[in-house]
Design a protein around this motif. Structure first.
Motif, PDB file in Angstrom:
ATOM      1  N   GLY A 189       0.813  -1.213   0.000  1.00  0.00           N
ATOM      2  CA  GLY A 189       0.000   0.000   0.000  1.00  0.00           C
ATOM      3  C   GLY A 189       0.852   1.271   0.000  1.00  0.00           C
ATOM      4  N   ILE A 190       0.166   2.409  -0.181  1.00  0.00           N
ATOM      5  CA  ILE A 190       0.847   3.703  -0.287  1.00  0.00           C
ATOM      6  C   ILE A 190       0.137   4.696   0.626  1.00  0.00           C
ATOM      7  CG2 ILE A 190       1.503   5.598  -1.835  1.00  0.00           C
ATOM      8  CD1 ILE A 190       1.373   3.606  -4.147  1.00  0.00           C
ATOM      9  N   ASP A 191       0.908   5.399   1.413  1.00  0.00           N
ATOM     10  CA  ASP A 191       0.363   6.430   2.292  1.00  0.00           C
ATOM     11  C   ASP A 191      -0.275   7.541   1.459  1.00  0.00           C
ATOM     12  OD1 ASP A 191       0.395   8.945   3.947  1.00  0.00           O
ATOM     13  OD2 ASP A 191       1.016   7.478   5.450  1.00  0.00           O
ATOM     14  N   LYS A 192      -1.419   8.098   1.947  1.00  0.00           N
ATOM     15  CA  LYS A 192      -2.125   9.143   1.205  1.00  0.00           C
ATOM     16  C   LYS A 192      -1.231  10.337   0.928  1.00  0.00           C
ATOM     17  CE  LYS A 192      -6.834   8.098   2.732  1.00  0.00           C
ATOM     18  NZ  LYS A 192      -8.060   8.624   3.381  1.00  0.00           N
TER      19      LYS A 192
ATOM     20  N   TYR B 256       1.551  10.367  -0.299  1.00  0.00           N
ATOM     21  CA  TYR B 256       2.340  10.173  -1.523  1.00  0.00           C
ATOM     22  C   TYR B 256       1.473   9.929  -2.758  1.00  0.00           C
ATOM     23  CZ  TYR B 256       6.304   9.629   1.663  1.00  0.00           C
ATOM     24  OH  TYR B 256       7.259   9.846   2.600  1.00  0.00           O
ATOM     25  N   HIS B 257       0.140  10.030  -2.636  1.00  0.00           N
ATOM     26  CA  HIS B 257      -0.726   9.690  -3.765  1.00  0.00           C
ATOM     27  C   HIS B 257      -0.466  10.556  -5.000  1.00  0.00           C
ATOM     28  CE1 HIS B 257      -4.062   7.228  -1.578  1.00  0.00           C
ATOM     29  NE2 HIS B 257      -2.840   6.774  -1.339  1.00  0.00           N
TER      30      HIS B 257
ATOM     31  N   LYS C 197       2.465  12.684  -5.173  1.00  0.00           N
ATOM     32  CA  LYS C 197       3.914  12.861  -5.341  1.00  0.00           C
ATOM     33  C   LYS C 197       4.541  11.771  -6.200  1.00  0.00           C
ATOM     34  CE  LYS C 197       5.068  15.570  -1.214  1.00  0.00           C
ATOM     35  NZ  LYS C 197       5.921  15.636  -0.010  1.00  0.00           N
ATOM     36  N   ILE C 198       3.983  10.555  -6.137  1.00  0.00           N
ATOM     37  CA  ILE C 198       4.621   9.462  -6.868  1.00  0.00           C
ATOM     38  C   ILE C 198       4.557   9.660  -8.384  1.00  0.00           C
ATOM     39  CG2 ILE C 198       4.216   7.776  -5.066  1.00  0.00           C
ATOM     40  CD1 ILE C 198       1.842   6.748  -6.685  1.00  0.00           C
ATOM     41  N   PHE C 199       3.675  10.545  -8.872  1.00  0.00           N
ATOM     42  CA  PHE C 199       3.611  10.819 -10.314  1.00  0.00           C
ATOM     43  C   PHE C 199       4.607  11.897 -10.725  1.00  0.00           C
ATOM     44  CE2 PHE C 199      -0.717   9.177  -9.482  1.00  0.00           C
ATOM     45  CZ  PHE C 199      -0.683   8.101 -10.353  1.00  0.00           C
ATOM     46  N   GLU C 200       5.266  12.522  -9.752  1.00  0.00           N
ATOM     47  CA  GLU C 200       6.258  13.538 -10.078  1.00  0.00           C
ATOM     48  C   GLU C 200       7.597  12.871 -10.344  1.00  0.00           C
ATOM     49  OE1 GLU C 200       6.363  16.297  -6.879  1.00  0.00           O
ATOM     50  OE2 GLU C 200       4.210  16.762  -6.964  1.00  0.00           O
ATOM     51  N   ILE C 201       8.382  13.475 -11.212  1.00  0.00           N
ATOM     52  CA  ILE C 201       9.649  12.886 -11.620  1.00  0.00           C
ATOM     53  C   ILE C 201      10.621  12.819 -10.448  1.00  0.00           C
ATOM     54  CG2 ILE C 201      10.689  15.067 -12.400  1.00  0.00           C
ATOM     55  CD1 ILE C 201      11.864  13.469 -14.761  1.00  0.00           C
ATOM     56  N   PHE C 202      11.328  11.690 -10.369  1.00  0.00           N
ATOM     57  CA  PHE C 202      12.350  11.414  -9.343  1.00  0.00           C
ATOM     58  C   PHE C 202      11.745  11.245  -7.941  1.00  0.00           C
ATOM     59  CE2 PHE C 202      15.046  14.130 -12.299  1.00  0.00           C
ATOM     60  CZ  PHE C 202      15.481  13.033 -13.033  1.00  0.00           C
ATOM     61  N   GLN C 203      10.399  11.188  -7.829  1.00  0.00           N
ATOM     62  CA  GLN C 203       9.778  10.968  -6.533  1.00  0.00           C
ATOM     63  C   GLN C 203       9.573   9.465  -6.331  1.00  0.00           C
ATOM     64  OE1 GLN C 203       9.118  13.188  -4.144  1.00  0.00           O
ATOM     65  NE2 GLN C 203       9.949  14.846  -5.389  1.00  0.00           N
TER      66      GLN C 203
ATOM     67  N   GLU D 269      -6.078   4.533  -5.597  1.00  0.00           N
ATOM     68  CA  GLU D 269      -6.711   4.382  -4.288  1.00  0.00           C
ATOM     69  C   GLU D 269      -5.867   3.392  -3.501  1.00  0.00           C
ATOM     70  OE1 GLU D 269     -10.701   3.155  -4.840  1.00  0.00           O
ATOM     71  OE2 GLU D 269     -11.334   5.035  -5.826  1.00  0.00           O
ATOM     72  N   SER D 270      -5.433   3.781  -2.302  1.00  0.00           N
ATOM     73  CA  SER D 270      -4.538   2.911  -1.555  1.00  0.00           C
ATOM     74  C   SER D 270      -4.497   3.325  -0.088  1.00  0.00           C
ATOM     75  CB  SER D 270      -3.129   2.970  -2.152  1.00  0.00           C
ATOM     76  OG  SER D 270      -2.231   2.156  -1.426  1.00  0.00           O
TER      77      SER D 270
END
Length: 549
Positions: A484-487, A489-490, A492-498, A531-532
């Motif tokens: 799962g992924i903490d809210k 980072y929902h 931020k993970i689509f940003e480059i180098f994140q 959703e996670s």
């Protein structure tokens, strides 16, 4: 004398009746003069608008032809032509179509395709128009050609312009601008013109346009009509403008004036004089306003031409900057890859030449260096791929999502089997429209991420792929039961180098994969979200634009 006095009312009636008739005739002349001036002003406005519009469109076609052949090295691709055609079609309304004709005289590329598709792969003129083709000698000439008006394949009367595209003394093809007469008239004329006047356009005594309808009845009175010549490159049309009855003043005013004149002579004279002066003032105001509008329109057209030139210069500069940026990206990638290859080469040389002298710690350091160089190379390749999305588009086709998954699983199945993950793909997934290689990259990245973050201690790792319907739109999903992924980072993970903290611990990835996924989905007119919750798995959703009509 007595009889004369009796006849005085009669003489007075004759005198004042004659004065009333004279004033009435004078009033009619002024009313006709107002209508005449209004008609002349409207005809002049129509001429100016049509000449201005068509001069600008012909200039834009010439500009497009010049820019088509000026690039070094030359690029006569369909993609470049369609980009130019779309830009000029949207910035310069009035074109029915902008087409490219190969040197043999066959139409190959058209824009917009939805209204010009019938002319694709057809010769410039059909057999019945051979006389026109022979007269103008369109093929193998380096002169611009404007045809007479004829029935267009797209529908309606119109004409074609042909501009030869000459590069290094050789004709590469012809730029074909298609103009429909009705479309030109609709753009140039205001609605009140159609309501107030009968408009006719002639080309060499041939009627090419009229707004007459059966309900118009007799449009003109006393044969009033204004003729004007409309001239622009390759064309001379004759404009015939006749006012309709609706713009003529009503005749009730003079009838009431005569009645008042017979009853109250002085009041009638004063009223007629007042009406005369008022009409004259209206005429002056209408004339002054028309002249002011013409002057203002000329200034506006001049400013528009200047702005068009600035826009063309800005577009040219932008294209040049894009070319420079593309060259820079490839140069930098090559320069960055060179030291990586050198490092890998020297690592291999060390192992080959001093293998018996390398202890365990040294071997570990060499492995660190080799892994770092490979990750650097992967990062450079990801950045190059990210820069190409949208800039170097592939051909879009319609294909089955099932076929896409078969292609992706053919590459990822060993990796999935090794991880022990159970992958389930729904049956009968819908058709999608887009670039197959790009969308394959989307599914590869999403599935690889799901396997990577499924969790090593997961007793029953599982990934599901399918589609649902939301608001009349197809929504595809990739669901896992991983960490799962903490809210937080929902997005931020689509940003480059994140990268997720868990990903940094794993030590894999470059932080570019989901950025590539988001860019590809948006390039296909869709959107992506997830959703996670921590410990409850993750589901990525994305949509794609339907097939373009």
């Amino acid at each position: 004398m007595h009889h004369l006095k009796k006849l005085s009312p009669f003489f007075a009636f004759l005198i004042f009746g004659g004065i009333a008739v004279l004033l009435w005739q004078n009033q009619n002349r002024h009313e006709r003069e107002l209508v005449l001036r209004h008609t002349e002003t409207s005809a002049e406005q129509i001429r100016i608008r049509m000449e201005g519009l068509m001069n600008a469109r012909m200039a834009s076609l010439e500009s497009m032809a010049e820019r088509w052949v000026e690039r070094v090295p030359p690029d006569f691709s369909q993609t470049r032509f369609l980009d130019f055609a779309e830009m000029f079609y949207s910035h310069y309304p009035g074109f029915t179509g902008i087409n490219w004709i190969d040197p043999t005289g066959v139409v190959r590329w058209v824009f917009p395709e939805n209204s010009n598709e019938r002319v694709i792969d057809t010769p410039i003129f059909k057999p019945q128009n051979f006389r026109v083709q022979k007269k103008f000698h369109i093929l193998h000439t380096d002169q611009s050609i404007v045809t007479p008006c004829m029935e267009l394949i797209q529908g309606g009367l119109g004409y074609n312009t042909f501009l030869p595209l000459v590069y290094s003394g050789k004709i590469q093809g012809y730029l074909n601008g298609v103009f429909q007469v009705k479309r030109i008239v609709d753009i140039c004329l205001a609605k009140d013109i159609f309501m107030d006047f009968r408009v006719r356009l002639y080309e060499a005594d041939r009627l090419i346009y009229t707004n007459e309808q059966q309900s118009d009845g007799n449009p003109g009175k006393k044969g009033l009509r204004i003729l004007r010549e409309v001239q622009f490159p390759g064309k001379m049309w004759k404009l015939d403008l006749v006012p309709k009855a609706v713009i003529y003043p009503s005749g009730m005013a003079w009838k009431v004036s005569i009645l008042i004149f017979g009853l109250v002579v002085s009041a009638t004279l004063s009223l007629l004089l007042h009406l005369l002066l008022e009409r004259m003032q209206m005429y002056r105001q209408a004339r002054d306003q028309a002249l002011q509008e013409v002057s203002e329109r000329k200034r506006t057209e001049k400013a528009l031409i200047e702005n068009e030139k600035k826009l063309e210069a800005a577009l040219a500069e932008l294209a040049e900057k894009n070319t420079e940026l593309e060259t820079f990206v490839y140069t930098v990638s090559h320069d960055l890859k060179t030291p990586i290859v050198t490092i890998e080469g020297f690592i291999g040389a060390l192992r080959e030449d001093f293998g018996d002298q390398i202890d365990e710690n040294a071997e570990k350091y060499l492995n660190y260096m080799s892994d770092a160089s490979r990750r650097m190379e992967i990062l450079i390749n990801d950045l190059l791929y990210l820069s190409r999305i949208g800039r170097l588009p592939e051909r879009k086709i319609e294909f089955s999502f099932d076929n896409l998954m078969k292609k992706v699983l053919k590459m990822l199945q060993p990796y999935i089997d090794e991880s022990g993950v159970v992958l389930t793909v729904e049956k009968g997934l819908p058709l999608i429209y887009g670039e197959m290689e790009r969308l394959s990259q989307v599914m590869e990245n999403l599935l690889s991420n799901a396997v990577k973050y499924i969790g090593k201690e997961n007793p029953a790792p599982r990934i599901d792929v399918g589609a649902i319907e939301q608001g009349g739109q197809k929504v595809f999903f990739v669901r896992d039961n991983g960490i799962g992924i903490d809210k937080h980072y929902h997005q931020k993970i689509f940003e480059i180098f994140q990268r997720l903290p868990a990903g940094k611990k794993i030590g894999e990835g470059t932080g570019v994969g989901l950025t590539i996924v988001k860019r590809i989905v948006e390039h296909h007119g869709g959107k992506i979200w997830l959703e996670s919750e921590l410990g409850k798995g993750t589901t990525f959703f994305f949509t794609l634009k339907d097939k373009e009509t």
